[in-house]
Design a protein around this motif. Structure first.
Motif, PDB file in Angstrom:
ATOM      1  N   LEU A  11     -27.283  66.822   9.470  1.00  0.00           N
ATOM      2  CA  LEU A  11     -28.567  66.284   9.620  1.00  0.00           C
ATOM      3  C   LEU A  11     -29.562  67.914   9.470  1.00  0.00           C
ATOM      4  N   ALA A  12     -30.182  67.578   8.328  1.00  0.00           N
ATOM      5  CA  ALA A  12     -31.318  68.767   7.988  1.00  0.00           C
ATOM      6  C   ALA A  12     -32.723  68.611   8.822  1.00  0.00           C
ATOM      7  N   ILE A  13     -32.907  69.509   9.333  1.00  0.00           N
ATOM      8  CA  ILE A  13     -34.286  69.567  10.082  1.00  0.00           C
ATOM      9  C   ILE A  13     -35.500  69.434   8.804  1.00  0.00           C
ATOM     10  N   GLY A  14     -36.123  68.575   8.816  1.00  0.00           N
ATOM     11  CA  GLY A  14     -37.378  68.475   7.944  1.00  0.00           C
ATOM     12  C   GLY A  14     -38.381  69.437   8.059  1.00  0.00           C
ATOM     13  N   ASP A  15     -39.657  69.116   7.800  1.00  0.00           N
ATOM     14  CA  ASP A  15     -40.732  69.735   7.810  1.00  0.00           C
ATOM     15  C   ASP A  15     -41.113  70.254   9.149  1.00  0.00           C
ATOM     16  N   PRO A  16     -41.093  71.816   9.536  1.00  0.00           N
ATOM     17  CA  PRO A  16     -41.218  72.057  10.788  1.00  0.00           C
ATOM     18  C   PRO A  16     -42.690  71.822  11.547  1.00  0.00           C
ATOM     19  N   ALA A  17     -43.541  71.478  10.456  1.00  0.00           N
ATOM     20  CA  ALA A  17     -44.951  71.496  10.980  1.00  0.00           C
ATOM     21  C   ALA A  17     -45.253  69.831  11.536  1.00  0.00           C
ATOM     22  N   ARG A 100     -40.216  75.899   2.286  1.00  0.00           N
ATOM     23  CA  ARG A 100     -38.933  76.549   2.049  1.00  0.00           C
ATOM     24  C   ARG A 100     -37.854  76.270   3.157  1.00  0.00           C
ATOM     25  N   SER A 101     -37.971  76.327   4.455  1.00  0.00           N
ATOM     26  CA  SER A 101     -37.120  76.202   5.318  1.00  0.00           C
ATOM     27  C   SER A 101     -36.411  74.759   4.995  1.00  0.00           C
ATOM     28  N   ALA A 102     -37.345  73.726   4.959  1.00  0.00           N
ATOM     29  CA  ALA A 102     -36.805  72.286   4.890  1.00  0.00           C
ATOM     30  C   ALA A 102     -35.921  72.397   3.601  1.00  0.00           C
ATOM     31  N   LEU A 103     -36.283  72.928   2.601  1.00  0.00           N
ATOM     32  CA  LEU A 103     -35.296  72.879   1.366  1.00  0.00           C
ATOM     33  C   LEU A 103     -34.182  73.691   1.547  1.00  0.00           C
ATOM     34  N   ALA A 118     -18.924  67.624   5.057  1.00  0.00           N
ATOM     35  CA  ALA A 118     -19.870  66.542   5.658  1.00  0.00           C
ATOM     36  C   ALA A 118     -19.508  65.288   4.883  1.00  0.00           C
ATOM     37  N   ASP A 119     -19.392  63.786   5.642  1.00  0.00           N
ATOM     38  CA  ASP A 119     -19.173  62.858   5.166  1.00  0.00           C
ATOM     39  C   ASP A 119     -20.598  62.208   4.622  1.00  0.00           C
ATOM     40  N   ALA A 120     -21.311  62.521   5.217  1.00  0.00           N
ATOM     41  CA  ALA A 120     -22.834  61.818   4.970  1.00  0.00           C
ATOM     42  C   ALA A 120     -23.951  62.814   5.211  1.00  0.00           C
ATOM     43  N   VAL A 121     -25.061  62.788   4.562  1.00  0.00           N
ATOM     44  CA  VAL A 121     -26.160  63.802   4.852  1.00  0.00           C
ATOM     45  C   VAL A 121     -27.618  62.829   5.295  1.00  0.00           C
ATOM     46  N   CYS A 122     -28.242  63.537   6.178  1.00  0.00           N
ATOM     47  CA  CYS A 122     -29.635  62.933   6.692  1.00  0.00           C
ATOM     48  C   CYS A 122     -30.481  64.071   6.753  1.00  0.00           C
ATOM     49  N   PHE A 123     -31.890  63.426   6.989  1.00  0.00           N
ATOM     50  CA  PHE A 123     -32.829  64.549   7.373  1.00  0.00           C
ATOM     51  C   PHE A 123     -33.805  64.146   7.789  1.00  0.00           C
ATOM     52  N   THR A 124     -34.738  64.543   8.711  1.00  0.00           N
ATOM     53  CA  THR A 124     -35.755  64.174   9.150  1.00  0.00           C
ATOM     54  C   THR A 124     -36.939  64.580   8.294  1.00  0.00           C
ATOM     55  N   PRO A 125     -38.388  64.133   8.394  1.00  0.00           N
ATOM     56  CA  PRO A 125     -39.217  63.490   7.179  1.00  0.00           C
ATOM     57  C   PRO A 125     -39.520  65.036   6.694  1.00  0.00           C
ATOM     58  N   PHE A 126     -39.717  65.274   5.388  1.00  0.00           N
ATOM     59  CA  PHE A 126     -40.081  66.385   4.582  1.00  0.00           C
ATOM     60  C   PHE A 126     -41.643  66.094   4.404  1.00  0.00           C
TER      61      PHE A 126
END
Length: 348
Positions: A11-17, A100-103, A118-126
């Motif tokens: 799970l990628a943390i998306g845009d920090p703002a 840049r951090s989200a990417l 990882a078997d799957a990838v998710c991310f919170t909003p970019f």
């Protein structure tokens, strides 16, 4: 599945703002998510910590450095990239540093999937303006993912709302360019990819409706010829291939029929033709799936919600649904792989 019976979800943390850090923290603490898979959050520990404070949560998570082995399977893991001080980010504002951090987070997750970690990838909003600031060639997640994974086959975004799916033939292009991009080959490719993706998600015989391009699906040529001359032949070819596709249907009514259960998916011709309908049906529950890649890639269908960033009121429903869908699809992929490996060679 990477040494255990549950899929590993990066799970990628998306845009920090935006609300991404808060949503990531809520997923770490969510018992349903813990049950569905082994969660590996990717980002900066300080950003996730701020998200936890916003959500009013104390997180139980195993923190690992960027190069440490993960060994997922127990409690959630954070791969701490240590690359962003949240104090340098202004909430509710696009920035190069945030993009840049989200990417970086997303690329790390994709590389984990590519490497079999990882078997799957998710991310919170970019936030797309922030992504463009950080990486000017950035168009959308589809092209960026294809570049990282080195894939060249057809790929598309799907919007998923519980049992109803929406695919589109064109996506992030100006409306003025849409008609010129609607070709029989593109429409047929969209139908086939929709059929395959629905099968991957567990639909035995997906029922697919295809929307027309023009008002009233062209009204027998009164409002354009694309529906009869391009879209209909593509549907007929799909039917000959054994796909349960129908159409083209008038775009203003097809979702009414699909929402009543007549169809499992609607293939639309352009971005807002389907997005508006799906978000009206269930904005807080919708999921975006990137289909056509070697593993599931899912995210909530809503955006980074700058207007409520930092307030601790982000609704977790769509993010939860995204991770649960990714987990289900990863399990099905693993089952198919095991089945093919155990079949006699002459039958594979």
């Amino acid at each position: 599945m990477l040494g255990n019976q549950r899929p590993t979800i990066a799970l990628a943390i998306g845009d920090p703002a935006g609300i991404g850090p808060e949503l990531a923290a809520r997923m770490v603490a969510d018992p349903e998510i813990r049950e569905a898979g082994s969660l590996v959050v990717v980002g900066d520990a300080r950003v996730l910590s701020r998200g936890a404070v916003e959500a009013g949560l104390a997180l139980d998570i195993d923190i690992r450095g960027p190069n440490e082995p993960l060994s997922p399977g127990g409690r959630p893991v954070l791969r701490d990239l240590g690359h962003l001080d949240p104090e340098s980010i202004r909430l509710g504002t696009s920035s190069e540093a945030g993009g840049r951090s989200a990417l970086d987070n997303f690329r790390t997750c994709l590389e984990m999937g590519k490497a079999g970690l990882a078997d799957a990838v998710c991310f919170t909003p970019f936030n797309k303006p922030a992504m463009k600031l950080a990486h000017p060639p950035y168009d959308d997640e589809i092209s960026y993912t294809a570049g990282i994974l080195g894939t060249t086959g057809p790929a598309s975004e799907f919007n998923v709302l519980e049992g109803l799916w929406n695919a589109r033939v064109t996506s992030h292009v100006p409306l003025s360019a849409v008609a010129g991009l609607i070709t029989e080959a593109r429409v047929l490719r969209g139908i086939r990819l929709t059929h395959a993706s629905l099968r991957d998600a567990g639909f035995a015989e997906p029922r697919i409706a295809v929307a027309g391009l023009n008002p009233h699906a062209g009204d027998s040529g009164n409002f354009g010829h694309e529906d009869d001359e391009i879209i209909r032949p593509a549907v007929e070819t799909a039917q000959r291939d054994g796909i349960a596709a129908e159409g083209p249907f008038p775009p203003d009514t097809v979702f009414l029929r699909a929402n009543k259960g007549e169809f499992d998916a609607v293939v639309t011709m352009y971005h807002d033709q389907g997005q508006i309908a799906m978000k009206l049906i269930g904005f807080d529950r919708g999921v975006t799936l990137l289909g056509g890649f070697p593993f599931p890639i899912c995210t909530p269908a809503h955006g980074s919600a700058y207007d409520i960033a930092g307030r601790g009121v982000a609704h977790p429903g769509a993010t939860r649904a995204a991770i649960l869908l990714a987990a289900r699809m990863a399990l099905r992929q693993a089952e198919r792989t095991r089945h093919s490996e155990t079949r006699p060679a002459e039958l594979v």
